[in-house]
Design an enzyme around this catalytic site. Structure first.
Site, short mmCIF file in Angstrom:
data_model
loop_
_atom_site.label_atom_id
_atom_site.label_comp_id
_atom_site.label_asym_id
_atom_site.label_seq_id
_atom_site.Cartn_x
_atom_site.Cartn_y
_atom_site.Cartn_z
NE ARG A 26 -3.73 -2.20 2.88
CZ ARG A 26 -3.65 -3.45 3.35
NH1 ARG A 26 -2.22 -3.57 3.88
NH2 ARG A 26 -4.33 -4.19 3.29
NE ARG A 31 -3.66 -4.28 -0.90
CZ ARG A 31 -2.74 -5.06 -0.18
NH1 ARG A 31 -1.52 -5.06 -0.31
NH2 ARG A 31 -3.48 -6.06 0.61
CG HIS A 35 -5.67 -9.50 0.57
ND1 HIS A 35 -4.72 -9.63 -0.33
CD2 HIS A 35 -6.52 -8.89 0.41
CE1 HIS A 35 -5.17 -8.83 -1.08
NE2 HIS A 35 -6.18 -8.20 -0.77
CE1 TYR A 69 -6.53 -8.53 -6.80
CE2 TYR A 69 -7.01 -9.47 -4.70
CZ TYR A 69 -6.76 -8.16 -5.16
OH TYR A 69 -6.48 -7.09 -4.67
#
Length: 360
Positions: free
Chosen positions: A212, A309, A332, A341
């Site tokens: 990030r 990201r 995550h 994803y």
């Protein structure tokens, strides 16, 4: 029994003195109202349902929000503080003149609906500008936590938290912005031409690592271990520290950044540093203005930095890394958070299914 007395100003004051409860009083214009209040309040005490509402009736929302910012927000991570301040200003503009006791679930629900419809947010032509559902969710989350803190920590006598009883907007499917090869080439060309090389390092590192923006800009030199090709993140969005492995490209970029001859080693340990503030301290490099200008010049105003990201994580999946390996890199918390994803994996499976069909 309650005591009802007439004040010198001509109003009526009801006073309740009951064993086990603090002395409670309230002033009314009519004697009948004072008697009704005293009777109902004493009844609540007898039934164990009494809540002292005087502070909630006197404390304005604007004052409560200011106190929240001073006592609660200040202890949150800098990134969270930065996001809460404008949300607090929006809530104050709408609820500021209300006493806490006067804010009902109906009012909060109307605020939610108006924000989603863009009633109080219009363009130059006067057309409503609806907000994204997640933006409204974040505002309601802040509003709800303020009431929770007021009830549990400040001792404000509220019967309930008005935000808990309303529906929250659906967060939506989330962004799925990818970079095409042409877009990436155009963007990186402009990034590389920018006068401050730190912007180039930050953007390219984001694509290589999936870190990030706040994680990159807050890095200190001792968190970058180029010998082991890893970066140790101490403060992350989900509060869990993690170690990010570096590709050869990412290692080379960090090497350039750490070796930056312009970095004032005696003044800061930050890898990406800004100019000294009024207090003489250097804080993380703020590249937002340059980023906005460059992506607009590249014809990609809809691209968010956080999309880099998403791009990085998508590439990890396409490269064949398992969900567990990807989550270790990206941070995550659960496989559920990686679900957007998985469509990439489904597309890959199509080719495998074709090969199976050919074999049979």
């Amino acid at each position: 029994m309650p005591t009802i007395v007439k004040t010198p100003s001509g109003t009526w004051k009801a006073v309740i003195r009951k064993t086990g409860f603090p002395t409670t009083s309230k002033t009314f214009r009519l004697k009948r109202d004072a008697e009704d209040w005293a009777r109902s309040t004493e009844d609540e005490m007898v039934r164990g349902m009494y809540v002292k509402r005087s502070q909630a009736e006197k404390m304005l929302f604007s004052d409560a929000m200011d106190r929240y910012l001073r006592e609660v927000t200040i202890h949150k991570r800098p990134y969270t503080q930065q996001g809460e301040k404008p949300r607090a200003a929006t809530l104050k503009a709408h609820f500021g003149a209300y006493a806490l006791a006067g804010i009902t679930s109906e009012l909060v629900a109307k605020y939610r609906d108006d924000r989603l419809a863009g009633v109080h947010r219009k363009d130059a032509k006067g057309n409503p500008q609806p907000l994204q559902p997640n933006t409204v969710r974040l505002e309601l989350a802040l509003l709800g936590h303020l009431f929770t803190v007021a009830i549990k920590e400040w001792g404000v006598g509220l019967v309930y938290n008005p935000v808990l009883n309303i529906r929250r907007p659906s967060p939506g499917a989330g962004r799925n912005r990818r970079l095409s090869a042409q877009e990436e080439q155009r963007l990186m060309q402009l990034i590389d031409q920018y006068s401050n090389p730190m912007l180039r390092w930050i953007v390219r590192i984001a694509v290589e690592t999936g870190m990030r923006s706040s994680e990159i800009t807050s890095l200190k030199v001792d968190q970058v271990d180029l010998a082991r090709r890893v970066v140790m993140l101490k403060h992350t969005k989900n509060t869990m520290p993690r170690t990010v492995p570096l590709s050869l490209k990412a290692s080379a970029l960090f090497q350039e950044a750490v070796d930056n001859p312009l970095r004032p080693k005696r003044e800061t340990h930050l890898v990406f540093f800004g100019e000294p503030g009024k207090d003489g301290k250097r804080r993380p490099y703020n590249f937002n203005k340059a980023w906005l200008e460059i992506k607009a010049k590249a014809g990609m105003s809809d691209l968010h930095f956080h999309d880099l990201r998403h791009e990085a994580v998508s590439r990890f999946v396409e490269a064949g890394l398992s969900d567990q390996e990807v989550s270790t890199i990206s941070g995550h918390k659960s496989m559920q958070m990686l679900k957007r994803y998985t469509h990439l994996r489904a597309e890959d499976l199509v080719a495998k299914l074709d090969r199976l069909s050919d074999a049979t």
